[in-house]
Design a protein around this motif. Structure first.
Motif, mmCIF file in Angstrom:
data_model
loop_
_atom_site.group_PDB
_atom_site.id
_atom_site.type_symbol
_atom_site.label_atom_id
_atom_site.label_comp_id
_atom_site.label_asym_id
_atom_site.label_seq_id
_atom_site.Cartn_x
_atom_site.Cartn_y
_atom_site.Cartn_z
ATOM 1 N N ILE A 1 0.479 12.973 -50.096
ATOM 2 C CA ILE A 1 1.701 13.755 -50.313
ATOM 3 C C ILE A 1 2.891 13.130 -49.598
ATOM 4 N N GLN A 2 2.638 12.405 -48.523
ATOM 5 C CA GLN A 2 3.721 11.705 -47.837
ATOM 6 C C GLN A 2 4.364 10.656 -48.736
ATOM 7 N N GLU A 3 3.638 10.210 -49.754
ATOM 8 C CA GLU A 3 4.182 9.251 -50.714
ATOM 9 C C GLU A 3 4.711 9.939 -51.961
ATOM 10 N N GLU A 4 4.023 10.990 -52.389
ATOM 11 C CA GLU A 4 4.421 11.676 -53.619
ATOM 12 C C GLU A 4 5.745 12.400 -53.462
ATOM 13 N N PRO B 1 8.432 12.124 -51.410
ATOM 14 C CA PRO B 1 9.679 11.351 -51.405
ATOM 15 C C PRO B 1 10.061 10.834 -52.787
ATOM 16 N N SER B 2 9.046 10.574 -53.632
ATOM 17 C CA SER B 2 9.336 10.121 -54.990
ATOM 18 C C SER B 2 9.981 11.222 -55.809
ATOM 19 N N LEU B 3 9.821 12.457 -55.340
ATOM 20 C CA LEU B 3 10.417 13.615 -56.009
ATOM 21 C C LEU B 3 11.625 14.145 -55.239
ATOM 22 N N ALA B 4 12.097 13.343 -54.267
ATOM 23 C CA ALA B 4 13.274 13.692 -53.445
ATOM 24 C C ALA B 4 13.043 14.947 -52.621
ATOM 25 N N LYS B 5 11.815 15.107 -52.105
ATOM 26 C CA LYS B 5 11.488 16.264 -51.272
ATOM 27 C C LYS B 5 11.200 15.818 -49.842
ATOM 28 N N PRO B 6 11.902 16.391 -48.862
ATOM 29 C CA PRO B 6 11.591 16.085 -47.462
ATOM 30 C C PRO B 6 10.169 16.517 -47.119
ATOM 31 N N VAL B 7 9.573 15.815 -46.155
ATOM 32 C CA VAL B 7 8.208 16.126 -45.738
ATOM 33 C C VAL B 7 8.151 16.274 -44.225
ATOM 34 N N LEU B 8 7.659 17.431 -43.759
ATOM 35 C CA LEU B 8 7.335 17.623 -42.357
ATOM 36 C C LEU B 8 5.831 17.394 -42.223
ATOM 37 N N VAL B 9 5.471 16.363 -41.479
ATOM 38 C CA VAL B 9 4.076 15.919 -41.399
ATOM 39 C C VAL B 9 3.408 16.585 -40.203
ATOM 40 N N LEU B 10 2.341 17.319 -40.461
ATOM 41 C CA LEU B 10 1.632 18.067 -39.423
ATOM 42 C C LEU B 10 0.630 17.160 -38.705
ATOM 43 N N ARG B 11 1.143 16.071 -38.198
ATOM 44 C CA ARG B 11 0.346 15.095 -37.456
ATOM 45 C C ARG B 11 1.250 14.443 -36.424
ATOM 46 N N ASP B 12 0.658 13.934 -35.350
ATOM 47 C CA ASP B 12 1.446 13.243 -34.329
ATOM 48 C C ASP B 12 1.742 11.805 -34.715
ATOM 49 N N LYS B 13 0.877 11.223 -35.558
ATOM 50 C CA LYS B 13 1.035 9.843 -35.995
ATOM 51 C C LYS B 13 0.825 9.783 -37.494
ATOM 52 N N THR B 14 1.481 8.815 -38.120
ATOM 53 C CA THR B 14 1.233 8.576 -39.538
ATOM 54 C C THR B 14 1.048 7.091 -39.778
ATOM 55 N N GLU B 15 0.152 6.772 -40.708
ATOM 56 C CA GLU B 15 -0.060 5.396 -41.123
ATOM 57 C C GLU B 15 0.940 4.990 -42.200
ATOM 58 N N ARG B 16 1.915 5.833 -42.437
ATOM 59 C CA ARG B 16 2.961 5.564 -43.426
ATOM 60 C C ARG B 16 4.324 5.536 -42.723
ATOM 61 N N PRO B 17 4.533 4.569 -41.826
ATOM 62 C CA PRO B 17 5.777 4.534 -41.049
ATOM 63 C C PRO B 17 7.005 4.243 -41.906
ATOM 64 N N GLU B 18 6.795 3.677 -43.102
ATOM 65 C CA GLU B 18 7.940 3.378 -43.972
ATOM 66 C C GLU B 18 8.708 4.643 -44.309
ATOM 67 N N GLU C 1 10.725 5.659 -41.264
ATOM 68 C CA GLU C 1 11.879 4.766 -41.105
ATOM 69 C C GLU C 1 12.942 5.020 -42.167
ATOM 70 N N ALA C 2 12.498 5.316 -43.376
ATOM 71 C CA ALA C 2 13.457 5.593 -44.456
ATOM 72 C C ALA C 2 14.137 6.944 -44.278
ATOM 73 N N GLY C 3 13.473 7.835 -43.528
ATOM 74 C CA GLY C 3 14.045 9.153 -43.280
ATOM 75 C C GLY C 3 13.503 10.255 -44.160
ATOM 76 N N THR C 4 12.491 9.946 -44.996
ATOM 77 C CA THR C 4 11.937 10.978 -45.881
ATOM 78 C C THR C 4 10.884 11.829 -45.181
ATOM 79 N N LEU C 5 10.256 11.288 -44.138
ATOM 80 C CA LEU C 5 9.196 11.977 -43.407
ATOM 81 C C LEU C 5 9.615 12.226 -41.965
ATOM 82 N N ARG C 6 9.070 13.297 -41.396
ATOM 83 C CA ARG C 6 9.230 13.549 -39.967
ATOM 84 C C ARG C 6 7.904 14.078 -39.432
#
Length: 369
Positions: free
Chosen positions: A287-290, A292-309, A312-317
């Motif tokens: 969902i961290q990839e899906e 952003p493709s739909l222009a939806k912000p994502v709040l990630v319920l994890r301390d770390k993500t393997e999707r740093p892009e 960095e792009a600003g779509t995930l926090r």
């Protein structure tokens, strides 16, 4: 030229969503013939995706059992996949990501000296317990893979740092390809009758093993507080069928106004509710990839993500699972239009919808030099 058999192995719903467009691309590539093997690590949720993409597996191990632990699942998957690979004419095995199915598929191929192609290669946190067991699964697969299909340049650079320079292809992520099949201009679902279109919909998903127990309880308490305090939002929570998750969801979120618990959504419904949501609250990887493709912000319920892009792009926090932090970040994204705009308008780093075609072509060139 006789078609070359390529065994495509997957077992969970997220894998199926990302491998289905690749199966279609392989079918469309002269000289290649996809042979589909599912382990059914997730049974019902997997079958939903197969139906949407009209894929009929050639082999179905049907491994799902109630209460099955990782060791039992791994042993059964390895034995079943080994038998299929040993007796088949496949000249390559394709696995996806970081599941137990993917790891065992790669290991069985290695035991039979069949080349391995790793789709969504190079993702890393370098913390073996975050996510668990996925981080080590993908690192193990990376050691035996012959073709590495990295979704982003960052993933490719991480493979290079591990001295994997040969046969690394930056392809984009196949999940973007799947959206072309699933997003509908006209979409209907029974749940739509319960939702108020004038409110902000927040899609919640939570299932990761490391979040079971106290972390999940904390997130659910934060969500319940937001729903209680605000009448301008509605939460949609497709509850994972694991009994431990169902129990906590019912205890903390069941029967509350503005919180809609439902069964897991099929891929078409999941993508279309995501497209219509205000933002997404999740511990999922895909969902961290899906989103952003739909222009939806994502709040990630994890301390770390393997999707740093995405970060960095600003779509995930990444906001973790602390109750106060989760509450604060949800409210901030609801109320601060500037932050919301920055996240929703950030560029999508995960591809252009043609990853599957690139992977199919690379497989062909590897097998037919």
């Amino acid at each position: 030229m006789k078609d070359t058999d390529v065994l495509v192995v997957f077992g969970t719903r997220p894998e199926a969503i990302k491998m289905a467009p690749l199966v279609k691309a392989l079918e469309a590539t002269p000289g290649l013939r996809p042979v589909v093997c599912v382990t059914a690590q997730h049974r019902e949720m997997l079958d939903q995706v197969l139906e949407v993409f009209d894929i009929k597996p050639d082999f179905d191990l049907d491994l799902m059992k109630p209460g099955q632990n990782l060791a039992e699942l791994s042993a059964a998957a390895l034995q079943g996949l080994n038998e299929i690979i040993a007796s088949s004419s496949c000249e390559m095995v394709l696995v996806h990501g970081d599941t137990t199915t993917a790891f065992m598929g790669a290991l069985a191929a290695y035991y039979n000296k069949v080349p391995v192609g790793h789709v969504e290669a190079g993702l890393r946190t370098y913390d073996k317990y975050a996510p668990y067991p996925e981080e080590m699964n993908r690192e193990f697969i990376g050691r035996v893979a012959d073709l590495h299909f990295a979704p982003t340049v960052t993933s490719a650079l991480q493979l290079a740092a591990e001295n994997r320079f040969a046969h690394v292809h930056v392809t984009g992520n196949t999940v973007i390809d799947s959206l072309q099949w699933t997003i509908k201009d006209k979409f209907d679902h029974p749940l739509l009758q319960e939702l108020d279109s004038n409110k902000k919909w927040i899609l919640l998903t939570m299932h990761r093993r490391e979040n079971w127990g106290a972390p999940m309880e904390a997130v659910f308490q934060a969500v319940a507080r937001v729903a209680e305090e605000r009448d301008d939002v509605e939460f949609i929570f497709p509850v994972h069928p694991n009994p431990a998750i169902v129990r906590l969801a019912e205890e903390y979120l069941g029967g509350r106004e503005r919180i809609h618990l439902c069964s897991p959504l099929d891929v078409v419904a999941a993508h279309n509710f995501m497209a219509r949501s205000h933002f997404v609250l999740t511990d999922s990887g895909g969902i961290q990839e899906e989103a952003p493709s739909l222009a939806k912000p994502v709040l990630v319920l994890r301390d770390k993500t393997e999707r740093p892009e995405g970060v960095e792009a600003g779509t995930l926090r990444c906001i973790g699972t602390n109750k106060r932090k989760v509450y604060t970040e949800i409210v901030r994204l609801l109320d601060d239009d500037s932050i919301y705009r920055l996240m929703s308008e950030a560029s999508n780093p995960y591809g252009d919808g043609y990853a599957s075609e690139r992977i199919a072509q690379a497989v062909f060139e590897f097998l037919h030099p």
